[in-house]
Design a protein around this motif. Sequence first.
Motif, PDB file in Angstrom:
ATOM      1  N   ASP A   1     -18.069  98.951  66.046  1.00  0.00           N
ATOM      2  CA  ASP A   1     -18.736 100.235  65.800  1.00  0.00           C
ATOM      3  C   ASP A   1     -19.232 100.337  64.365  1.00  0.00           C
ATOM      4  OD1 ASP A   1     -18.334 101.059  68.411  1.00  0.00           O
ATOM      5  OD2 ASP A   1     -16.518 102.216  67.937  1.00  0.00           O
ATOM      6  N   GLU A   2     -18.417  99.889  63.442  1.00  0.00           N
ATOM      7  CA  GLU A   2     -18.797  99.931  62.028  1.00  0.00           C
ATOM      8  C   GLU A   2     -20.016  99.039  61.761  1.00  0.00           C
ATOM      9  OE1 GLU A   2     -16.860  98.629  57.771  1.00  0.00           O
ATOM     10  OE2 GLU A   2     -15.513  99.286  59.368  1.00  0.00           O
ATOM     11  N   LEU A   3     -19.997  97.839  62.327  1.00  0.00           N
ATOM     12  CA  LEU A   3     -21.122  96.919  62.152  1.00  0.00           C
ATOM     13  C   LEU A   3     -22.391  97.459  62.801  1.00  0.00           C
ATOM     14  CD1 LEU A   3     -19.348  93.504  62.783  1.00  0.00           C
ATOM     15  CD2 LEU A   3     -20.182  94.391  60.587  1.00  0.00           C
ATOM     16  N   TYR A   4     -22.254  98.067  63.965  1.00  0.00           N
ATOM     17  CA  TYR A   4     -23.411  98.638  64.646  1.00  0.00           C
ATOM     18  C   TYR A   4     -24.021  99.762  63.814  1.00  0.00           C
ATOM     19  CZ  TYR A   4     -26.366 100.897  68.043  1.00  0.00           C
ATOM     20  OH  TYR A   4     -27.446 101.451  68.660  1.00  0.00           O
ATOM     21  N   ASP A   5     -23.168 100.648  63.280  1.00  0.00           N
ATOM     22  CA  ASP A   5     -23.658 101.743  62.443  1.00  0.00           C
ATOM     23  C   ASP A   5     -24.362 101.218  61.197  1.00  0.00           C
ATOM     24  OD1 ASP A   5     -22.679 103.528  64.298  1.00  0.00           O
ATOM     25  OD2 ASP A   5     -20.824 103.940  63.179  1.00  0.00           O
ATOM     26  N   GLU A   6     -23.794 100.180  60.604  1.00  0.00           N
ATOM     27  CA  GLU A   6     -24.414  99.567  59.420  1.00  0.00           C
ATOM     28  C   GLU A   6     -25.778  98.976  59.770  1.00  0.00           C
ATOM     29  OE1 GLU A   6     -24.661  98.759  55.442  1.00  0.00           O
ATOM     30  OE2 GLU A   6     -23.059  99.849  56.440  1.00  0.00           O
ATOM     31  N   MET A   7     -25.865  98.318  60.915  1.00  0.00           N
ATOM     32  CA  MET A   7     -27.139  97.745  61.355  1.00  0.00           C
ATOM     33  C   MET A   7     -28.180  98.847  61.563  1.00  0.00           C
ATOM     34  SD  MET A   7     -27.948  95.530  64.796  1.00  0.00           S
ATOM     35  CE  MET A   7     -27.766  96.959  65.839  1.00  0.00           C
ATOM     36  N   ASN A   8     -27.752  99.959  62.159  1.00  0.00           N
ATOM     37  CA  ASN A   8     -28.678 101.076  62.356  1.00  0.00           C
ATOM     38  C   ASN A   8     -29.154 101.639  61.023  1.00  0.00           C
ATOM     39  OD1 ASN A   8     -29.403 101.410  64.952  1.00  0.00           O
ATOM     40  ND2 ASN A   8     -27.882 102.973  65.430  1.00  0.00           N
ATOM     41  N   ASN A   9     -28.256 101.734  60.044  1.00  0.00           N
ATOM     42  CA  ASN A   9     -28.640 102.224  58.718  1.00  0.00           C
ATOM     43  C   ASN A   9     -29.684 101.305  58.084  1.00  0.00           C
ATOM     44  OD1 ASN A   9     -26.928 104.402  58.895  1.00  0.00           O
ATOM     45  ND2 ASN A   9     -25.255 103.403  57.809  1.00  0.00           N
ATOM     46  N   TRP A  10     -29.492 100.002  58.231  1.00  0.00           N
ATOM     47  CA  TRP A  10     -30.465  99.047  57.690  1.00  0.00           C
ATOM     48  C   TRP A  10     -31.815  99.224  58.366  1.00  0.00           C
ATOM     49  CZ3 TRP A  10     -26.838  94.229  58.167  1.00  0.00           C
ATOM     50  CH2 TRP A  10     -25.908  94.258  57.125  1.00  0.00           C
ATOM     51  N   ARG A  11     -31.791  99.422  59.677  1.00  0.00           N
ATOM     52  CA  ARG A  11     -33.032  99.599  60.429  1.00  0.00           C
ATOM     53  C   ARG A  11     -33.769 100.857  59.954  1.00  0.00           C
ATOM     54  NH1 ARG A  11     -31.550  99.500  66.106  1.00  0.00           N
ATOM     55  NH2 ARG A  11     -31.564  97.249  65.862  1.00  0.00           N
ATOM     56  N   GLN A  12     -33.031 101.949  59.755  1.00  0.00           N
ATOM     57  CA  GLN A  12     -33.640 103.192  59.287  1.00  0.00           C
ATOM     58  C   GLN A  12     -34.183 103.033  57.868  1.00  0.00           C
ATOM     59  OE1 GLN A  12     -30.501 106.032  59.811  1.00  0.00           O
ATOM     60  NE2 GLN A  12     -30.779 106.141  62.030  1.00  0.00           N
ATOM     61  N   ASP A  13     -33.426 102.371  56.996  1.00  0.00           N
ATOM     62  CA  ASP A  13     -33.888 102.135  55.626  1.00  0.00           C
ATOM     63  C   ASP A  13     -35.161 101.300  55.629  1.00  0.00           C
ATOM     64  OD1 ASP A  13     -31.725 103.524  54.663  1.00  0.00           O
ATOM     65  OD2 ASP A  13     -30.598 101.743  54.029  1.00  0.00           O
ATOM     66  N   THR A  14     -35.179 100.257  56.443  1.00  0.00           N
ATOM     67  CA  THR A  14     -36.351  99.381  56.518  1.00  0.00           C
ATOM     68  C   THR A  14     -37.572 100.156  56.985  1.00  0.00           C
ATOM     69  OG1 THR A  14     -34.942  97.481  56.970  1.00  0.00           O
ATOM     70  CG2 THR A  14     -37.254  97.259  57.559  1.00  0.00           C
ATOM     71  N   GLN A  15     -37.392 101.026  57.969  1.00  0.00           N
ATOM     72  CA  GLN A  15     -38.507 101.836  58.472  1.00  0.00           C
ATOM     73  C   GLN A  15     -39.023 102.761  57.368  1.00  0.00           C
ATOM     74  OE1 GLN A  15     -40.187 101.562  61.260  1.00  0.00           O
ATOM     75  NE2 GLN A  15     -41.544 103.208  60.669  1.00  0.00           N
ATOM     76  N   LYS A  16     -38.115 103.368  56.603  1.00  0.00           N
ATOM     77  CA  LYS A  16     -38.505 104.257  55.507  1.00  0.00           C
ATOM     78  C   LYS A  16     -39.292 103.474  54.445  1.00  0.00           C
ATOM     79  CE  LYS A  16     -38.572 107.922  52.927  1.00  0.00           C
ATOM     80  NZ  LYS A  16     -39.473 109.016  53.214  1.00  0.00           N
ATOM     81  N   TYR A  17     -38.818 102.272  54.089  1.00  0.00           N
ATOM     82  CA  TYR A  17     -39.527 101.451  53.106  1.00  0.00           C
ATOM     83  C   TYR A  17     -40.928 101.135  53.587  1.00  0.00           C
ATOM     84  CZ  TYR A  17     -34.824 100.589  51.210  1.00  0.00           C
ATOM     85  OH  TYR A  17     -33.561 100.722  50.699  1.00  0.00           O
ATOM     86  N   LYS A  18     -41.060 100.784  54.864  1.00  0.00           N
ATOM     87  CA  LYS A  18     -42.364 100.459  55.422  1.00  0.00           C
ATOM     88  C   LYS A  18     -43.299 101.665  55.356  1.00  0.00           C
ATOM     89  CE  LYS A  18     -44.699  98.785  59.601  1.00  0.00           C
ATOM     90  NZ  LYS A  18     -45.921  99.342  59.114  1.00  0.00           N
ATOM     91  N   GLU A  19     -42.797 102.847  55.704  1.00  0.00           N
ATOM     92  CA  GLU A  19     -43.620 104.056  55.664  1.00  0.00           C
ATOM     93  C   GLU A  19     -44.103 104.348  54.244  1.00  0.00           C
ATOM     94  OE1 GLU A  19     -41.173 107.101  57.367  1.00  0.00           O
ATOM     95  OE2 GLU A  19     -41.274 106.220  59.371  1.00  0.00           O
ATOM     96  N   VAL A  20     -43.219 104.215  53.270  1.00  0.00           N
ATOM     97  CA  VAL A  20     -43.586 104.493  51.877  1.00  0.00           C
ATOM     98  C   VAL A  20     -44.592 103.462  51.369  1.00  0.00           C
ATOM     99  CG1 VAL A  20     -42.707 104.575  49.510  1.00  0.00           C
ATOM    100  CG2 VAL A  20     -41.493 105.760  51.341  1.00  0.00           C
ATOM    101  N   ILE A  21     -44.376 102.203  51.672  1.00  0.00           N
ATOM    102  CA  ILE A  21     -45.311 101.155  51.251  1.00  0.00           C
ATOM    103  C   ILE A  21     -46.681 101.387  51.883  1.00  0.00           C
ATOM    104  CG2 ILE A  21     -45.852  98.694  51.453  1.00  0.00           C
ATOM    105  CD1 ILE A  21     -42.764  98.239  51.140  1.00  0.00           C
TER     106      ILE A  21
END
Length: 87
Positions: A25-45
């Motif tokens: 569960d912890e690893l899954y949540d961390e993976m989701n956080n990375w996915r959300q961060d990556t999406q935010k970076y892409k939107e800003v770029i």
Amino acid sequence: MTKEDYIQYYIQGSNHYLIPKDIFDELYDEMNNWRQDTQKYKEVIDKAIYFINNNGEKQYNHHDNYRGKWYSPDELDTILDILKEVE
């Protein structure tokens, strides 16, 4: 894949080492956080690229050759503000 999909994959024996559910569960949540961060970076770029491509005055030299764009201090501040959105 949803969290439930990953759990089903995990439960069905994925030929990987099995790990405790709380760690999963912890690893899954961390993976989701990375996915959300990556999406935010892409939107800003993408937003910064759009601004750079669609703003600024075109600059020419005395031979009427295109030399690039010139951005006012306010436009440069806008670009910096856009990039600060990833903080």
